[in-house]
Design a protein around this motif. Structure first.
Motif, mmCIF file in Angstrom:
data_model
loop_
_atom_site.group_PDB
_atom_site.id
_atom_site.type_symbol
_atom_site.label_atom_id
_atom_site.label_comp_id
_atom_site.label_asym_id
_atom_site.label_seq_id
_atom_site.Cartn_x
_atom_site.Cartn_y
_atom_site.Cartn_z
ATOM 1 N N MET A 1 -7.930 5.427 -1.552
ATOM 2 C CA MET A 1 -6.772 4.975 -2.305
ATOM 3 C C MET A 1 -6.972 3.520 -2.710
ATOM 4 S SD MET A 1 -3.368 6.454 -0.396
ATOM 5 C CE MET A 1 -3.720 5.651 1.184
ATOM 6 N N GLN A 2 -6.334 3.137 -3.799
ATOM 7 C CA GLN A 2 -6.384 1.751 -4.246
ATOM 8 C C GLN A 2 -5.321 0.957 -3.492
ATOM 9 O OE1 GLN A 2 -8.732 0.585 -6.726
ATOM 10 N NE2 GLN A 2 -8.120 -1.273 -5.647
ATOM 11 N N THR B 1 -8.707 -1.182 0.936
ATOM 12 C CA THR B 1 -9.950 -0.824 0.241
ATOM 13 C C THR B 1 -10.308 -1.793 -0.881
ATOM 14 O OG1 THR B 1 -8.772 0.606 -1.322
ATOM 15 C CG2 THR B 1 -9.579 1.615 0.722
ATOM 16 N N ALA B 2 -9.433 -2.740 -1.166
ATOM 17 C CA ALA B 2 -9.596 -3.587 -2.347
ATOM 18 C C ALA B 2 -10.927 -4.337 -2.371
ATOM 19 C CB ALA B 2 -8.437 -4.572 -2.459
ATOM 20 N N LYS B 3 -11.303 -4.958 -1.252
ATOM 21 C CA LYS B 3 -12.526 -5.754 -1.238
ATOM 22 C C LYS B 3 -13.761 -4.896 -1.483
ATOM 23 C CE LYS B 3 -10.979 -9.617 1.646
ATOM 24 N NZ LYS B 3 -11.218 -10.397 2.881
ATOM 25 N N MET B 4 -13.729 -3.667 -0.983
ATOM 26 C CA MET B 4 -14.867 -2.771 -1.191
ATOM 27 C C MET B 4 -14.916 -2.273 -2.632
ATOM 28 S SD MET B 4 -15.675 0.849 0.693
ATOM 29 C CE MET B 4 -14.159 1.574 0.063
ATOM 30 N N LEU B 5 -13.769 -1.820 -3.143
ATOM 31 C CA LEU B 5 -13.740 -1.183 -4.457
ATOM 32 C C LEU B 5 -13.838 -2.163 -5.611
ATOM 33 C CD1 LEU B 5 -11.023 1.548 -3.788
ATOM 34 C CD2 LEU B 5 -13.504 1.847 -3.884
ATOM 35 N N GLU B 6 -13.735 -3.466 -5.332
ATOM 36 C CA GLU B 6 -13.873 -4.440 -6.423
ATOM 37 C C GLU B 6 -15.324 -4.589 -6.860
ATOM 38 O OE1 GLU B 6 -14.191 -8.559 -3.747
ATOM 39 O OE2 GLU B 6 -12.386 -8.137 -4.927
ATOM 40 N N HIS B 7 -16.257 -4.056 -6.068
ATOM 41 C CA HIS B 7 -17.671 -4.073 -6.433
ATOM 42 C C HIS B 7 -17.974 -2.832 -7.282
ATOM 43 C CE1 HIS B 7 -18.471 -7.405 -3.696
ATOM 44 N NE2 HIS B 7 -17.749 -6.764 -2.786
ATOM 45 N N ASP B 8 -18.403 -3.041 -8.512
ATOM 46 C CA ASP B 8 -18.577 -1.938 -9.460
ATOM 47 C C ASP B 8 -19.530 -0.864 -8.939
ATOM 48 O OD1 ASP B 8 -16.861 -3.207 -11.175
ATOM 49 O OD2 ASP B 8 -18.435 -4.081 -12.435
ATOM 50 N N ASN C 1 -20.126 4.628 -6.905
ATOM 51 C CA ASN C 1 -20.640 5.574 -5.922
ATOM 52 C C ASN C 1 -19.521 6.383 -5.290
ATOM 53 O OD1 ASN C 1 -22.726 6.687 -4.138
ATOM 54 N ND2 ASN C 1 -21.726 5.480 -2.536
ATOM 55 N N VAL C 2 -18.402 5.726 -4.981
ATOM 56 C CA VAL C 2 -17.245 6.428 -4.417
ATOM 57 C C VAL C 2 -16.721 7.464 -5.403
ATOM 58 C CG1 VAL C 2 -14.816 6.151 -3.775
ATOM 59 C CG2 VAL C 2 -16.543 4.595 -2.843
ATOM 60 N N VAL C 3 -16.521 7.042 -6.636
ATOM 61 C CA VAL C 3 -15.962 7.940 -7.654
ATOM 62 C C VAL C 3 -16.892 9.119 -7.922
ATOM 63 C CG1 VAL C 3 -15.364 8.087 -10.106
ATOM 64 C CG2 VAL C 3 -14.536 6.170 -8.727
ATOM 65 N N SER C 4 -18.198 8.891 -7.826
ATOM 66 C CA SER C 4 -19.156 9.982 -8.081
ATOM 67 C C SER C 4 -19.013 11.106 -7.070
ATOM 68 C CB SER C 4 -20.589 9.430 -8.059
ATOM 69 O OG SER C 4 -21.005 9.122 -6.730
ATOM 70 N N ARG C 5 -18.382 10.819 -5.920
ATOM 71 C CA ARG C 5 -18.218 11.829 -4.872
ATOM 72 C C ARG C 5 -16.795 12.388 -4.824
ATOM 73 N NH1 ARG C 5 -18.807 9.115 -0.240
ATOM 74 N NH2 ARG C 5 -19.251 7.058 -1.089
ATOM 75 N N ILE C 6 -16.018 12.142 -5.876
ATOM 76 C CA ILE C 6 -14.663 12.679 -5.969
ATOM 77 C C ILE C 6 -14.596 13.584 -7.195
ATOM 78 C CG2 ILE C 6 -12.211 12.131 -6.227
ATOM 79 C CD1 ILE C 6 -12.813 9.389 -4.997
ATOM 80 N N PRO C 7 -14.432 14.894 -7.039
ATOM 81 C CA PRO C 7 -14.426 15.801 -8.185
ATOM 82 C C PRO C 7 -13.447 15.409 -9.283
ATOM 83 C CG PRO C 7 -14.616 17.068 -6.180
ATOM 84 C CD PRO C 7 -14.391 15.638 -5.763
ATOM 85 N N LEU C 8 -12.280 14.870 -8.936
ATOM 86 C CA LEU C 8 -11.321 14.473 -9.966
ATOM 87 C C LEU C 8 -11.700 13.156 -10.643
ATOM 88 C CD1 LEU C 8 -7.830 15.530 -8.536
ATOM 89 C CD2 LEU C 8 -9.279 16.694 -10.212
ATOM 90 N N GLY C 9 -12.754 12.505 -10.146
ATOM 91 C CA GLY C 9 -13.359 11.413 -10.874
ATOM 92 C C GLY C 9 -12.658 10.075 -10.837
ATOM 93 N N ARG C 10 -11.869 9.824 -9.789
ATOM 94 C CA ARG C 10 -11.198 8.528 -9.699
ATOM 95 C C ARG C 10 -10.704 8.295 -8.280
ATOM 96 N NH1 ARG C 10 -5.680 9.450 -9.610
ATOM 97 N NH2 ARG C 10 -5.019 11.520 -10.304
ATOM 98 N N VAL C 11 -10.399 7.047 -7.986
ATOM 99 C CA VAL C 11 -9.722 6.673 -6.753
ATOM 100 C C VAL C 11 -8.229 6.879 -6.967
ATOM 101 C CG1 VAL C 11 -9.197 4.729 -5.217
ATOM 102 C CG2 VAL C 11 -11.514 5.012 -6.144
ATOM 103 N N GLY D 1 0.786 -1.222 0.000
ATOM 104 C CA GLY D 1 0.000 0.000 0.000
ATOM 105 C C GLY D 1 0.815 1.268 0.000
ATOM 106 N N LEU D 2 0.373 2.229 0.820
ATOM 107 C CA LEU D 2 1.031 3.528 0.877
ATOM 108 C C LEU D 2 2.470 3.408 1.325
ATOM 109 C CD1 LEU D 2 1.059 6.596 0.788
ATOM 110 C CD2 LEU D 2 -0.025 6.614 3.053
ATOM 111 N N GLY D 3 2.741 2.582 2.331
ATOM 112 C CA GLY D 3 4.109 2.441 2.820
ATOM 113 C C GLY D 3 5.055 1.946 1.743
ATOM 114 N N ARG D 4 4.628 0.951 0.983
ATOM 115 C CA ARG D 4 5.462 0.423 -0.101
ATOM 116 C C ARG D 4 5.697 1.496 -1.157
ATOM 117 N NH1 ARG D 4 6.740 -4.771 -2.011
ATOM 118 N NH2 ARG D 4 8.211 -4.502 -3.720
ATOM 119 N N ALA D 5 4.650 2.244 -1.497
ATOM 120 C CA ALA D 5 4.781 3.310 -2.483
ATOM 121 C C ALA D 5 5.755 4.390 -2.009
ATOM 122 C CB ALA D 5 3.413 3.929 -2.777
ATOM 123 N N LEU D 6 5.724 4.676 -0.705
ATOM 124 C CA LEU D 6 6.609 5.706 -0.173
ATOM 125 C C LEU D 6 8.066 5.249 -0.189
ATOM 126 C CD1 LEU D 6 6.993 8.482 1.053
ATOM 127 C CD2 LEU D 6 6.458 7.509 3.300
#
Length: 253
Positions: free
Chosen positions: A166-167, A171-178, A183-193, A7-12
């Motif tokens: 974040m991907q 969050t993987a199990k939640m975001l794998e459901h289309d 719904n999550v993306v619809s509430r993010i102005p930049l339009g993505r996770v 996740g974030l730690g690996r990316a950092l």
């Protein structure tokens, strides 16, 4: 830094390597970095020992990042939340951050370094069933501000970051459901996770010389999600569509 297995730690870790940092990674298993320790951040003695070993091996501790985190409440209302889930969430997210800060601050005082803790937009925006997580992350923000105030006279800076969605494995199990993802993306102005690397970029900046006069601040990295409390992305798109129609009418006159 902690939570470097994924996740974030690996990316950092990857991002800091790009800037030439030598990174010590702590995680319960599979830590990444130039020097690694299998450490649970709730184990005070283990954290202290790992930090002491890293400082001896590397010569100094110039920057610290606490990325280890869990979400264990299983979307349970407060009255039904198991005490163990509450304790474990606070233990990793808040007490774990404290343990890392406590062990590293004496070294940061010597190097005039910086520490970045990971909070969350959940500290501002409550979500059903996330009380333990939200409380722990609000505590991280308060801890960050206390560190910033207390250690500024020793040249130490402290900031936190508050990512939105974040991907990651969390969050993987939640975001794998289309339907949920839409719904999550619809509430993010930049339009993505977001990709964890985007928050890692911000943390790298906070740890570096470019943020030399920045301390005690929380930086939100949520694609503008916090702006959506009284609107939604569809309403914004509708405004632009109406604007385009007006322009077309004017052009046809």
């Amino acid at each position: 830094m902690t939570g470097t297995a994924s996740g974030l730690g690996r990316a950092l870790v990857d991002r800091l390597h790009e800037d030439g940092w030598r990174v010590t990674g702590l995680d319960r298993s599979g830590a990444t970095g130039d020097l690694t320790f299998d450490v649970d951040v709730t184990d005070v003695a283990a954290v202290d020992a790992a930090v002491a070993s890293a400082a001896a091996e590397l010569g100094s501790v110039d920057g610290v990042a606490a990325c280890a985190g869990v979400f264990l409440s299983a979307l349970t209302p407060v009255h039904a939340l198991e005490h163990d889930a509450w304790t474990a969430t606070i233990g990793v997210n808040l007490t774990g951050s404290f343990n890392v800060a406590r062990a590293t601050l004496p070294h940061l005082m010597q190097s005039k370094g910086a520490i970045v803790l990971v909070a969350s937009t959940a500290a501002d925006h409550a979500g059903p069933g996330g009380a333990a997580y939200a409380a722990s992350k609000a505590g991280v923000r308060a801890l960050t501000r206390s560190i910033a105030l207390e250690y500024a006279m020793h040249g130490v800076r402290a900031c936190s970051v508050s990512p939105g969605y974040m991907q990651t494995g969390m969050t993987a199990k939640m975001l794998e459901h289309d339907e949920i993802r839409a719904n999550v993306v619809s509430r993010i102005p930049l339009g993505r996770v977001s990709d964890p690397a985007e928050t890692a970029d911000v943390m790298t900046f906070l740890l570096g010389p470019g943020a030399s006069f920045l301390t005690g601040e929380d930086i939100t990295v949520d694609g503008g999600g916090g702006l959506m409390a009284y609107t939604d992305r569809g309403e914004n798109e509708g405004m632009w569509a109406r604007h385009e129609r007006r322009l077309q009418r004017q052009a046809s006159v």
